[in-house]
Design an enzyme around this catalytic site. Structure first.
Site, PDB file in Angstrom:
ATOM      1  N   TYR A   1     -12.615  -3.093  -3.370  1.00  0.00           N
ATOM      2  CA  TYR A   1     -13.128  -3.042  -2.205  1.00  0.00           C
ATOM      3  C   TYR A   1     -14.735  -3.065  -2.366  1.00  0.00           C
ATOM      4  CZ  TYR A   1      -8.578  -2.089  -0.298  1.00  0.00           C
ATOM      5  OH  TYR A   1      -7.121  -2.262   0.537  1.00  0.00           O
TER       6      TYR A   1
ATOM      7  N   LYS B   1       0.808  -1.116  -0.010  1.00  0.00           N
ATOM      8  CA  LYS B   1      -0.047   0.071  -0.186  1.00  0.00           C
ATOM      9  C   LYS B   1       0.724   1.269  -0.079  1.00  0.00           C
ATOM     10  CE  LYS B   1      -4.049  -2.264   2.442  1.00  0.00           C
ATOM     11  NZ  LYS B   1      -5.090  -1.950   3.278  1.00  0.00           N
TER      12      LYS B   1
ATOM     13  N   GLU C   1      -8.758 -11.584  -7.812  1.00  0.00           N
ATOM     14  CA  GLU C   1      -8.016 -10.190  -7.635  1.00  0.00           C
ATOM     15  C   GLU C   1      -6.747 -10.218  -8.609  1.00  0.00           C
ATOM     16  OE1 GLU C   1      -7.068 -10.240  -3.379  1.00  0.00           O
ATOM     17  OE2 GLU C   1      -9.349  -9.710  -3.370  1.00  0.00           O
TER      18      GLU C   1
ATOM     19  N   HIS D   1      -2.497  -5.372   1.228  1.00  0.00           N
ATOM     20  CA  HIS D   1      -3.409  -6.098   0.978  1.00  0.00           C
ATOM     21  C   HIS D   1      -3.120  -7.594   0.702  1.00  0.00           C
ATOM     22  CE1 HIS D   1      -7.291  -7.647  -0.694  1.00  0.00           C
ATOM     23  NE2 HIS D   1      -6.558  -8.179  -1.450  1.00  0.00           N
TER      24      HIS D   1
ATOM     25  N   ASN E   1      -2.255  -0.113   6.513  1.00  0.00           N
ATOM     26  CA  ASN E   1      -1.857  -1.342   7.233  1.00  0.00           C
ATOM     27  C   ASN E   1      -0.736  -2.163   6.379  1.00  0.00           C
ATOM     28  OD1 ASN E   1      -3.727  -2.209   5.626  1.00  0.00           O
ATOM     29  ND2 ASN E   1      -5.313  -3.131   7.152  1.00  0.00           N
TER      30      ASN E   1
HETATM   31  P1  ADP Z   1      -8.360  -7.154   5.272  1.00  0.00           P
HETATM   32  O1  ADP Z   1      -7.347  -5.968   4.618  1.00  0.00           O
HETATM   33  O2  ADP Z   1      -7.644  -7.349   6.720  1.00  0.00           O
HETATM   34  O3  ADP Z   1      -8.596  -8.158   4.589  1.00  0.00           O
HETATM   35  P2  ADP Z   1     -10.855  -5.766   5.167  1.00  0.00           P
HETATM   36  O4  ADP Z   1     -10.857  -6.511   3.650  1.00  0.00           O
HETATM   37  O5  ADP Z   1     -12.190  -5.739   6.016  1.00  0.00           O
HETATM   38  O6  ADP Z   1      -9.688  -6.366   5.898  1.00  0.00           O
HETATM   39  O7  ADP Z   1     -10.881  -4.284   4.680  1.00  0.00           O
HETATM   40  C1  ADP Z   1      -9.892  -3.796   3.646  1.00  0.00           C
HETATM   41  C2  ADP Z   1      -9.161  -2.709   4.125  1.00  0.00           C
HETATM   42  O8  ADP Z   1     -10.041  -1.594   4.420  1.00  0.00           O
HETATM   43  C3  ADP Z   1      -8.064  -2.946   5.267  1.00  0.00           C
HETATM   44  O9  ADP Z   1      -6.967  -3.547   5.102  1.00  0.00           O
HETATM   45  C4  ADP Z   1      -8.049  -1.357   5.858  1.00  0.00           C
HETATM   46  O10 ADP Z   1      -7.048  -0.861   5.189  1.00  0.00           O
HETATM   47  C5  ADP Z   1      -9.328  -0.940   5.449  1.00  0.00           C
HETATM   48  N1  ADP Z   1     -10.306  -0.676   6.637  1.00  0.00           N
HETATM   49  C6  ADP Z   1     -10.828  -1.745   6.976  1.00  0.00           C
HETATM   50  N2  ADP Z   1     -11.635  -1.308   8.120  1.00  0.00           N
HETATM   51  C7  ADP Z   1     -11.485  -0.046   8.260  1.00  0.00           C
HETATM   52  C8  ADP Z   1     -11.825   0.891   9.293  1.00  0.00           C
HETATM   53  N3  ADP Z   1     -12.883   0.609  10.094  1.00  0.00           N
HETATM   54  N4  ADP Z   1     -11.364   2.302   8.997  1.00  0.00           N
HETATM   55  C9  ADP Z   1     -10.557   2.466   8.029  1.00  0.00           C
HETATM   56  N5  ADP Z   1     -10.071   1.592   7.155  1.00  0.00           N
HETATM   57  C10 ADP Z   1     -10.440   0.343   7.343  1.00  0.00           C
END
Ligand code: ADP
Length: 154
Positions: A50, A10, A127, A116, A113
């Protein structure tokens, strides 16, 4: 079974100069890089990627954050690679991700974070196809493949 999975480094990872550090973790684990490129993401591709979050209040903010710099997209291959690579990422919230995971070791954020990673084999196929053209993926023999797995594991 040999699987292919998607990893996106990211914008936070690019800005924090962690690209080599993160890719190294997958390499030393034994994942094979079969595709890797830098690309600028668009609102359109992120809306697809997303789509499961489209009703969340942070949806547009998340997409905007993913467009602040180019990202690095990688396709990693290995036995059960989807599960292994997803587990290595750790919990979504970096503050809660276990130490030893990528997010647990390199970030403090829910949104920013680091990576992905695809969460299921079905999503991994979709994907990888979303981010790579077939000719951008390379089928080559890893010289040390026989030392990564026993011959009944793939
Ligand atoms: P992951 O990436 O752990 O599989 P998700 O698919 O639920 O998680 O979410 C995709 C991305 O959306 C996350 O990696 C994060 O960057 C962002 N995200 C998820 N929840 C939140 C939140 N509450 N606030 C801000 N960003 C979020």
């Amino acid at each position: 079974m040999l699987e292919r999975t998607l990893v996106i480094l990211k914008p936070c990872t690019i800005q924090r100069a962690l690209v080599g550090e993160i890719i190294r973790r997958y390499e030393i684990k034994g994942l094979q890089i079969i595709g890797m490129k830098m690309m600028q993401l668009s609102d359109e591709i992120l809306s697809d990627h997303y789509a499961h979050l489209k009703d969340k209040p942070f949806f547009q903010r998340l997409k905007n954050s993913m467009m602040t710099t180019p990202v690095v997209v990688c396709c990693m291959q290995g036995v059960n690679a989807v599960h292994t690579v997803h587990a290595m990422a750790g919990a979504t919230n970096g503050r809660e991700a276990a130490p030893g995971t990528v997010r647990g070791d390199y970030c403090m954020s829910m949104q920013s974070n680091i990576v992905h990673t695809s969460d299921t084999p079905e999503n991994a196929v979709a994907e990888v196809n979303r981010f790579f053209k077939p000719e951008e993926l390379f089928d080559y023999q890893l010289a040390f493949f026989d030392y990564l797995y026993a011959n009944d594991e793939f």
